[in-house]
Motif scaffolding. Structure first.
Motif, mmCIF file in Angstrom:
data_model
loop_
_atom_site.group_PDB
_atom_site.id
_atom_site.type_symbol
_atom_site.label_atom_id
_atom_site.label_comp_id
_atom_site.label_asym_id
_atom_site.label_seq_id
_atom_site.Cartn_x
_atom_site.Cartn_y
_atom_site.Cartn_z
ATOM 1 N N UNK A 17 15.427 -4.634 36.956
ATOM 2 C CA UNK A 17 14.523 -4.069 37.967
ATOM 3 C C UNK A 17 13.116 -3.807 37.435
ATOM 4 N N UNK A 18 12.746 -4.545 36.396
ATOM 5 C CA UNK A 18 11.381 -4.513 35.868
ATOM 6 C C UNK A 18 10.627 -5.652 36.552
ATOM 7 N N UNK A 19 10.266 -5.433 37.809
ATOM 8 C CA UNK A 19 9.716 -6.508 38.626
ATOM 9 C C UNK A 19 8.338 -6.965 38.155
ATOM 10 N N UNK A 20 7.510 -6.038 37.684
ATOM 11 C CA UNK A 20 6.198 -6.434 37.162
ATOM 12 C C UNK A 20 6.364 -7.294 35.913
ATOM 13 N N UNK A 21 7.287 -6.918 35.051
ATOM 14 C CA UNK A 21 7.556 -7.718 33.848
ATOM 15 C C UNK A 21 8.130 -9.079 34.192
ATOM 16 N N UNK A 22 9.020 -9.113 35.182
ATOM 17 C CA UNK A 22 9.609 -10.380 35.616
ATOM 18 C C UNK A 22 8.533 -11.292 36.183
ATOM 19 N N UNK A 23 7.653 -10.717 36.982
ATOM 20 C CA UNK A 23 6.566 -11.518 37.574
ATOM 21 C C UNK A 23 5.704 -12.138 36.478
ATOM 22 N N UNK A 24 5.404 -11.375 35.452
ATOM 23 C CA UNK A 24 4.604 -11.890 34.331
ATOM 24 C C UNK A 24 5.328 -13.012 33.596
ATOM 25 N N UNK A 25 6.636 -12.842 33.383
ATOM 26 C CA UNK A 25 7.403 -13.870 32.667
ATOM 27 C C UNK A 25 7.558 -15.145 33.500
ATOM 28 N N UNK A 26 7.725 -14.994 34.818
ATOM 29 C CA UNK A 26 7.757 -16.192 35.667
ATOM 30 C C UNK A 26 6.405 -16.904 35.602
ATOM 31 N N UNK A 27 5.317 -16.134 35.605
ATOM 32 C CA UNK A 27 3.978 -16.731 35.502
ATOM 33 C C UNK A 27 3.824 -17.480 34.180
ATOM 34 N N UNK A 28 4.333 -16.880 33.111
ATOM 35 C CA UNK A 28 4.275 -17.525 31.793
ATOM 36 C C UNK A 28 5.045 -18.841 31.808
#
Length: 107
Positions: free
Chosen positions: A34-45
């Motif tokens: 549930x670390x959605x901001x972190x997940x969004x960053x990793x998907x962007x990466x």
């Protein structure tokens, strides 16, 4: 000499693939946690090296939406609709509608 060049290039490709897979695994782990901001960053990466993966663009959009980044999520869902299969297009459209409904102030 030529053999060594091919071997070096092969290893470089392997390392790049491992980094690519690693960022995607980290994105899914962050999402599960549930670390959605972190997940969004990793998907962007992940998408920096594979920008034409509609499923991962969609996933980044979901993470952005849940992190409260609705404008970014709208843009990602629109992109997923342009590139994805019909079922993915439908899910992305549904999420875009949810964002639109949520952003309106009802009287």
């Amino acid at each position: 000499m030529r053999v060594w060049i091919y071997i070096v290039i092969g290893f470089l490709g392997l390392e790049a693939g491992q980094v690519h897979a690693s960022s995607l695994q980290e994105a899914y782990k962050a999402f599960r946690d549930k670390n959605y901001a972190g997940a969004e960053e990793k998907f962007a990466e992940h998408l920096r090296s594979s920008p034409q993966e509609p499923e991962q663009i969609y996933n980044q959009g979901v993470a952005a939406m849940l992190a409260g980044k609705t404008k970014e999520a709208q843009s990602l869902f629109e992109r997923a609709q342009q590139l994805g299969e019909p079922s993915l297009k439908a899910k992305a459209g549904y999420n875009r509608a949810l964002i639109d409904i949520g952003s309106r102030q009802w009287e």
